[in-house]
Write an enzyme that holds these catalytic residues in place. Sequence first.
Site, PDB file in Angstrom:
ATOM      1  N   HIS A  73       0.841  -1.203   0.000  1.00 23.52           N
ATOM      2  CA  HIS A  73       0.000   0.000   0.000  1.00 23.52           C
ATOM      3  C   HIS A  73       0.872   1.249   0.000  1.00 23.52           C
ATOM      4  O   HIS A  73       1.719   1.415   0.874  1.00 23.52           O
ATOM      5  CB  HIS A  73      -0.890   0.041   1.241  1.00 23.52           C
ATOM      6  CG  HIS A  73      -2.018  -0.932   1.199  1.00 23.52           C
ATOM      7  ND1 HIS A  73      -3.084  -0.895   2.048  1.00 23.52           N
ATOM      8  CD2 HIS A  73      -2.246  -1.995   0.373  1.00 23.52           C
ATOM      9  CE1 HIS A  73      -3.932  -1.871   1.760  1.00 23.52           C
ATOM     10  NE2 HIS A  73      -3.431  -2.557   0.756  1.00 23.52           N
ATOM     11  N   TYR A 202      -9.039   5.035   8.117  1.00 24.00           N
ATOM     12  CA  TYR A 202      -9.094   5.416   9.538  1.00 24.00           C
ATOM     13  C   TYR A 202     -10.117   6.552   9.661  1.00 24.00           C
ATOM     14  O   TYR A 202      -9.793   7.697   9.354  1.00 24.00           O
ATOM     15  CB  TYR A 202      -7.731   5.924  10.011  1.00 24.00           C
ATOM     16  CG  TYR A 202      -6.640   4.885  10.141  1.00 24.00           C
ATOM     17  CD1 TYR A 202      -5.922   4.430   9.035  1.00 24.00           C
ATOM     18  CD2 TYR A 202      -6.272   4.386  11.396  1.00 24.00           C
ATOM     19  CE1 TYR A 202      -4.902   3.501   9.169  1.00 24.00           C
ATOM     20  CE2 TYR A 202      -5.247   3.452  11.533  1.00 24.00           C
ATOM     21  CZ  TYR A 202      -4.570   3.017  10.420  1.00 24.00           C
ATOM     22  OH  TYR A 202      -3.556   2.097  10.563  1.00 24.00           O
ATOM     23  N   PRO A 294      -3.061  -0.220  19.141  1.00 24.17           N
ATOM     24  CA  PRO A 294      -2.853  -0.690  17.757  1.00 24.17           C
ATOM     25  C   PRO A 294      -3.082   0.360  16.666  1.00 24.17           C
ATOM     26  O   PRO A 294      -2.804   0.083  15.501  1.00 24.17           O
ATOM     27  CB  PRO A 294      -3.887  -1.814  17.621  1.00 24.17           C
ATOM     28  CG  PRO A 294      -4.931  -1.509  18.634  1.00 24.17           C
ATOM     29  CD  PRO A 294      -4.246  -0.817  19.767  1.00 24.17           C
ATOM     30  N   LYS A 298       2.092  -0.336  15.153  1.00 22.16           N
ATOM     31  CA  LYS A 298       3.531  -0.376  15.436  1.00 22.16           C
ATOM     32  C   LYS A 298       3.993  -1.603  16.238  1.00 22.16           C
ATOM     33  O   LYS A 298       5.188  -1.866  16.322  1.00 22.16           O
ATOM     34  CB  LYS A 298       3.929   0.879  16.235  1.00 22.16           C
ATOM     35  CG  LYS A 298       3.887   2.148  15.425  1.00 22.16           C
ATOM     36  CD  LYS A 298       5.071   2.233  14.484  1.00 22.16           C
ATOM     37  CE  LYS A 298       4.826   3.159  13.352  1.00 22.16           C
ATOM     38  NZ  LYS A 298       4.905   2.576  12.028  1.00 22.16           N
ATOM     39  N   TYR A 386       4.354   6.462  10.042  1.00 25.99           N
ATOM     40  CA  TYR A 386       3.519   5.312   9.696  1.00 25.99           C
ATOM     41  C   TYR A 386       4.308   4.266   8.909  1.00 25.99           C
ATOM     42  O   TYR A 386       4.237   3.070   9.206  1.00 25.99           O
ATOM     43  CB  TYR A 386       2.291   5.775   8.904  1.00 25.99           C
ATOM     44  CG  TYR A 386       1.221   4.711   8.823  1.00 25.99           C
ATOM     45  CD1 TYR A 386       0.286   4.559   9.839  1.00 25.99           C
ATOM     46  CD2 TYR A 386       1.160   3.833   7.740  1.00 25.99           C
ATOM     47  CE1 TYR A 386      -0.686   3.573   9.784  1.00 25.99           C
ATOM     48  CE2 TYR A 386       0.192   2.845   7.672  1.00 25.99           C
ATOM     49  CZ  TYR A 386      -0.734   2.719   8.703  1.00 25.99           C
ATOM     50  OH  TYR A 386      -1.690   1.735   8.647  1.00 25.99           O
TER      51      TYR A 386
HETATM   52  C1  PHB Z   1      -4.895  -4.736  10.994  1.00 24.23           C
HETATM   53  O1  PHB Z   1      -4.985  -4.957   9.791  1.00 24.23           O
HETATM   54  O2  PHB Z   1      -5.139  -5.608  11.829  1.00 24.23           O
HETATM   55  C2  PHB Z   1      -4.512  -3.382  11.467  1.00 24.23           C
HETATM   56  C3  PHB Z   1      -4.169  -2.425  10.534  1.00 24.23           C
HETATM   57  C4  PHB Z   1      -3.816  -1.160  10.947  1.00 24.23           C
HETATM   58  C5  PHB Z   1      -3.820  -0.856  12.293  1.00 24.23           C
HETATM   59  C6  PHB Z   1      -4.147  -1.808  13.231  1.00 24.23           C
HETATM   60  C7  PHB Z   1      -4.501  -3.092  12.810  1.00 24.23           C
HETATM   61  O3  PHB Z   1      -3.512   0.399  12.678  1.00 24.23           O
END
Ligand code: PHB
Length: 394
Positions: A73, A202, A294, A298, A386
Amino acid sequence: MERTEVAIVGAGPAGLLLAHLLQAEGVDTVVLEARSREYVEHRVRAGVCEHTTVALLRGLGLADRLDREGLVHGGLTLRFDRADHRIDLAALTGKSITVYGQQEIVKDLIAARLATGQDIEFEAADVRLHELTTDAPTVTWTDAHGGARELRADAVAGCDGFHGVCRAAIPASALTCYDHVYPYAWLGVLAQAPPSHEELIYPWHPRGFALHSMRSPELTRLYLQVNPDERLDDWSDARIWDELATRLATDDGFTLRQGPLLEKGITPMRSFVTETMRHGRLFLAGDAAHIVPPTGAKGMNLAVADVRRLGPALVALLRKNDSRPAEAYTERCLSRVWRAEHFSYFMTTMLHRFPDADPFVDQLQLSQLRYTTRSTAAATSLAENYVGLPFDWP
Ligand code: PHB
Ligand code: APR
């Protein structure tokens, strides 16, 4: 008494990758894991690999399946005011992330270790550490067949996660712990449905955070911010889909693809840092030493960065009688850990809505989101954290 050079407690990403790093240098290891192989291979966790994580796995020849199946990505979407605001990670940093489930990495690392004839002691119960401040620490445990076992090592790697026994083996007087518990948790689901968007979303929403992620072209991973005391039983599949659709709605008609839910779980959120990460011949790595919420994805990447430092430090200590990298281990790791702690806290507090929402805080969050997506400087700051800072940062 059995003998090895490094006893590794825990077969998560930290312990398994450390075993491979040491094996590449000819250092002998024994890996002890409390759970079964089946359990660790199917424990659903996060799924975002920083570019340095991918590069390290590739360098060790452990990324064949990741390179085939991982989803690269070059951006992510912040969704607020019912519209998308894309952060172009690739344009801002020249780097990308790879979406590949943590348990897939665990499967790959286990298979690669077993393929070289090396073992993993699964279902090791009552693991205890002894004589950590001598040159000959020992580890005792009860094996899967009920046998009492004792292992002498030159060093012990505590890679046994937040609830493991290794951190607790360090005297309280030698530890400073920083702990922050958030007033919300994540309800995570894995859905048998193609992702509804090509990248991660997000969103900020008055009803709380949600996350659209994925595992493959057929599997979507989704999360909802919930109260920490929420019961899974109160969340029927229909309620989960309704809430996800509400929080992810846009004015341009985004549709959430639905499918059977294969897995559901609630995870509390906390930030935690242990200072020191080393006590005598015991070295902590990964979740045993630190936890991040989460939201910044990280956790696993920090575990990888720790063992990338620990591997060479152990080789220097055991093979070259050079203790300087081992002595610098805590300080070097913590610099990256605290940066990730801040970034995860920043992402979390920008996107989650508090239970007793304060309209003033809502406006601060929205202002920060607008700034992050309209200012190249602010977008670059989010993007470089990120995708992951360079391994040697700072
Ligand atoms: C996930 O795909 O489980 C995932 C992706 C991004 C995050 C947290 C979890 O910030
Ligand atoms: N003895 C042996 N093994 C243990 C013990 C014990 N007493 N206690 C825990 N373990 C095992 C756990 O069963 C687990 O398999 O240690 C392993 C620790 O693995 P992880 O929890 O995956 O931690 P780590 O390898 O540090 O990886 C960090 O995992 O929790 C996520 O978000 C986190 O993604 C991050 C990553």
